[in-house]
Enzyme design. Sequence first.
Site, short mmCIF file in Angstrom:
data_model
loop_
_atom_site.label_atom_id
_atom_site.label_comp_id
_atom_site.label_asym_id
_atom_site.label_seq_id
_atom_site.Cartn_x
_atom_site.Cartn_y
_atom_site.Cartn_z
N CYS A 29 0.61 -1.07 0.10
CA CYS A 29 0.05 -0.22 -0.11
C CYS A 29 0.93 1.27 -0.08
CB CYS A 29 -0.97 -0.20 1.22
SG CYS A 29 -1.77 -1.35 1.28
N THR A 70 -10.96 -23.89 2.00
CA THR A 70 -11.17 -24.13 0.44
C THR A 70 -12.04 -25.68 0.26
OG1 THR A 70 -9.37 -25.72 0.02
CG2 THR A 70 -8.99 -23.19 -0.40
N ASP A 122 -6.51 -11.42 -1.36
CA ASP A 122 -7.04 -11.01 -2.77
C ASP A 122 -7.52 -11.90 -3.63
OD1 ASP A 122 -6.21 -8.48 -1.80
OD2 ASP A 122 -4.87 -8.17 -3.35
C1 LIG Z 1 0.01 -0.22 -4.92
C2 LIG Z 1 -0.93 -0.99 -4.08
C3 LIG Z 1 -1.55 0.20 -3.17
C4 LIG Z 1 -2.54 -0.45 -2.31
N1 LIG Z 1 -3.09 0.24 -1.34
C5 LIG Z 1 -3.94 -0.50 -0.46
C6 LIG Z 1 -4.73 0.38 0.68
O1 LIG Z 1 -4.29 1.61 0.79
N2 LIG Z 1 -5.33 -0.19 1.36
C7 LIG Z 1 -5.84 -1.33 1.23
O2 LIG Z 1 -6.70 -1.93 2.01
N3 LIG Z 1 -5.47 -2.12 0.41
C8 LIG Z 1 -4.34 -1.70 -0.60
N4 LIG Z 1 -3.84 -2.53 -1.37
C9 LIG Z 1 -4.22 -3.84 -1.88
C10 LIG Z 1 -3.41 -4.62 -0.52
O3 LIG Z 1 -2.19 -4.42 -0.83
C11 LIG Z 1 -4.04 -6.19 -0.85
O4 LIG Z 1 -5.31 -6.40 -0.64
C12 LIG Z 1 -3.24 -7.01 -0.05
O5 LIG Z 1 -1.78 -7.12 -0.03
C13 LIG Z 1 -3.74 -8.61 -0.32
O6 LIG Z 1 -2.69 -9.43 0.33
P1 LIG Z 1 -2.75 -11.01 -0.18
O7 LIG Z 1 -1.81 -11.59 1.20
O8 LIG Z 1 -3.88 -11.51 -0.63
O9 LIG Z 1 -1.71 -10.73 -1.36
P2 LIG Z 1 -0.47 -10.00 -1.58
O10 LIG Z 1 -0.08 -9.16 -0.37
O11 LIG Z 1 -0.20 -9.46 -2.74
O12 LIG Z 1 0.82 -11.12 -1.50
C14 LIG Z 1 0.82 -12.02 -2.16
C15 LIG Z 1 2.31 -12.65 -2.51
O13 LIG Z 1 2.17 -13.91 -2.83
C16 LIG Z 1 3.35 -14.06 -3.61
N5 LIG Z 1 2.90 -15.37 -4.63
C17 LIG Z 1 2.08 -15.35 -5.48
N6 LIG Z 1 1.91 -16.76 -6.15
C18 LIG Z 1 3.02 -17.43 -5.41
C19 LIG Z 1 3.51 -18.59 -5.42
N7 LIG Z 1 2.87 -19.48 -6.36
N8 LIG Z 1 4.42 -19.01 -4.72
C20 LIG Z 1 5.18 -18.14 -3.87
N9 LIG Z 1 4.84 -16.92 -3.83
C21 LIG Z 1 3.59 -16.68 -4.40
C22 LIG Z 1 3.45 -12.76 -4.45
O14 LIG Z 1 4.61 -12.74 -5.14
C23 LIG Z 1 3.14 -11.93 -3.47
O15 LIG Z 1 4.30 -11.26 -2.82
C24 LIG Z 1 -2.88 -1.94 -2.56
C25 LIG Z 1 -2.34 -2.92 -3.42
C26 LIG Z 1 -1.15 -2.11 -4.27
C27 LIG Z 1 -0.73 -3.04 -5.34
#
Ligand SMILES: Cc1cc2nc3c(=O)[nH]c(=O)nc-3n(C[C@H](O)[C@H](O)[C@H](O)COP(=O)(O)OP(=O)(O)OC[C@H]3O[C@@H](n4cnc5c(N)ncnc54)[C@H](O)[C@@H]3O)c2cc1C
Length: 560
Positions: free
Chosen positions: A46, A278, A288
Amino acid sequence: MSNGKRILIVGGVAGGASCAARARRMDEQAEIILFERGPFVSFANCGLPYYVGDVIRREQSLLVATPELFRDRFNIQVRLHSEVVAINRQEKTVTVRDHGSATDYEEPYDALVLSPGASPVKPPIEGLDLPGVFSVRTIPDSREIRKRIEEARAGRAVIIGGGYIGLEMAENLLRRNLQVTLVELQRQLMPLSDPEMVVPIHEALTERGADIRLGEEVARVSRSDDGLLTVQLKSGGTVDSDVVILAVGVRPEVRLAEEAGLELGPMGGIRVDDRMRTSDPHIWAVGDAVEVYNVVTGSWGLMPLAGPANRQGRIAADVICGRDVRFRGVQGTAVVGVFDQVLAATGPSEKVLKRLGLWDSPLQCEKIYLHPGHHANYYPGAEVITVKLIFSKKDGRIIGAQAVGKEGVEKRIDIISMAIQKGGTVFDLEEAELCYSPQFGSAKDPVNLAGMIAANVLRGDVEVVHAPEMAARPEGVCVLDVREPLEFKRGHVDGAVHIPLGELRRRMNELPRDREIWVYCYVGQRSYVAARALRQYGFRAKNLSGGYRSLLMWQKAVDL
Ligand SMILES: Cc1cc2nc3c(=O)[nH]c(=O)nc-3n(C[C@H](O)[C@H](O)[C@H](O)COP(=O)(O)OP(=O)(O)OC[C@H]3O[C@@H](n4cnc5c(N)ncnc54)[C@H](O)[C@@H]3O)c2cc1C
């Protein structure tokens, strides 16, 4: 090696990292391994736009935790550059590709948690792979954008997409003195919000020189020999640029889950139950990548936000460690800031409710607008907050709220968000007991006022009309402006009768008794007083909710 269960986690950022840390707090014996295909774990995605904008100056500041911290503080193994490429459900193993040594190996699990996030959507537009075109997802992405700006001495940027990442990038590139053109397919920025509520955000950007092209689609991007990018629009125009940012949304990363045969939902995310499990009882998914239940609309959808990802990671860990906890679902609480303007929302907007066919029935929605000060108006520095509250006419249940302004915006939306989570009504907002001292709020806080205005409507004390109805009012409606002469002179509704509130009681005989009277003032408060008086004298008076100010906001949104 421990004798505890093996918990493997795929993805080491928001959902994955919080799941790992919680699992350790719940189970000291478990063996916990976090796989991250990128070079960093637990980084602040973020914060990336602010790193591009140099608000966050050091890349190091984006690292919330390091592999060493996970090892020393939590006894969790973090494996960077390690991509999980397959899930072998029969054997309960994953295949991991170590990008460092270019080798694959297997790891067995008792519990597997998927938190792979979402990847930026890349529409099939020619030229999006060219050097100089970027998405913003990782630290290396933002590092590359910074490098491009510096090396190319970039003076111009095109941003494709007007959602919150596009807006944050626009703000930060403007901060770096780039000339910014933002191209958005829809006729408004922040497409899930209501258009009238987004107007101040639009103005905050245009006042700083952004060129916002609404209702425009990019046809292709091309690059000249000297590295100049040209963005061609479907309408025919072109925009030259040194850097192009693609921010048209994200798509859940489900390849692993799909190939392993896990159930997906209709929106393409991983289907989970309220324990984040799941369709395989040994595999959990969070963040996400999953579809979530929306408690307001009653539908499943995607909600790619950091708050839900963190909470879900914690819940998955609790469930894996034997606790009976559940995820409540989401309602869509979010905030974006652009320069001095803040837009926040909780629950669906009017636009979304209408698109889902829920506005009239079954929810029977009504809305009200207000424009109070963020703290007592007599205390210096009060800034106006525009609030839109959506509620059900059936029982007063709060459905959603949006607010925009300079100060205190997210505080009000957070309060209403909690009320929605608890199934609250506008009557609860009327009664909400909130902090007050002149520099922080008002004895009737904007949240109380929103509840009172909505409750007035539900109790039949006043009937409201809204800007679009005023603009298309039926013949025969008498429009009454109760503001002061100077305000009237500055601008008014065509054909309005002007009687300042202070003169209304002695001039009522000038008003028709056989026609509806739609009363307005600047924000809807004086006209409410007028409408109450008129109704008690037998007139059929209605109040323009949010007054002339709401009318102007709506008109601007139409004209953009
Ligand atoms: C620029 C930006 C700004 C944002 N600002 C906000 C905000 O202000 N407020 C808010 O609520 N949300 C914000 N978000 C959204 C928030 O960052 C996401 O909702 C959150 O990070 C989701 O978490 P996650 O764990 O699902 O995925 P992520 O945090 O994206 O983490 C997933 C990780 O899994 C890794 N990965 C994927 N597949 C594999 C695999 N097969 N093997 C190993 N590793 C893998 C990826 O490399 C990644 O690092 C923002 C996102 C971005 C990109």
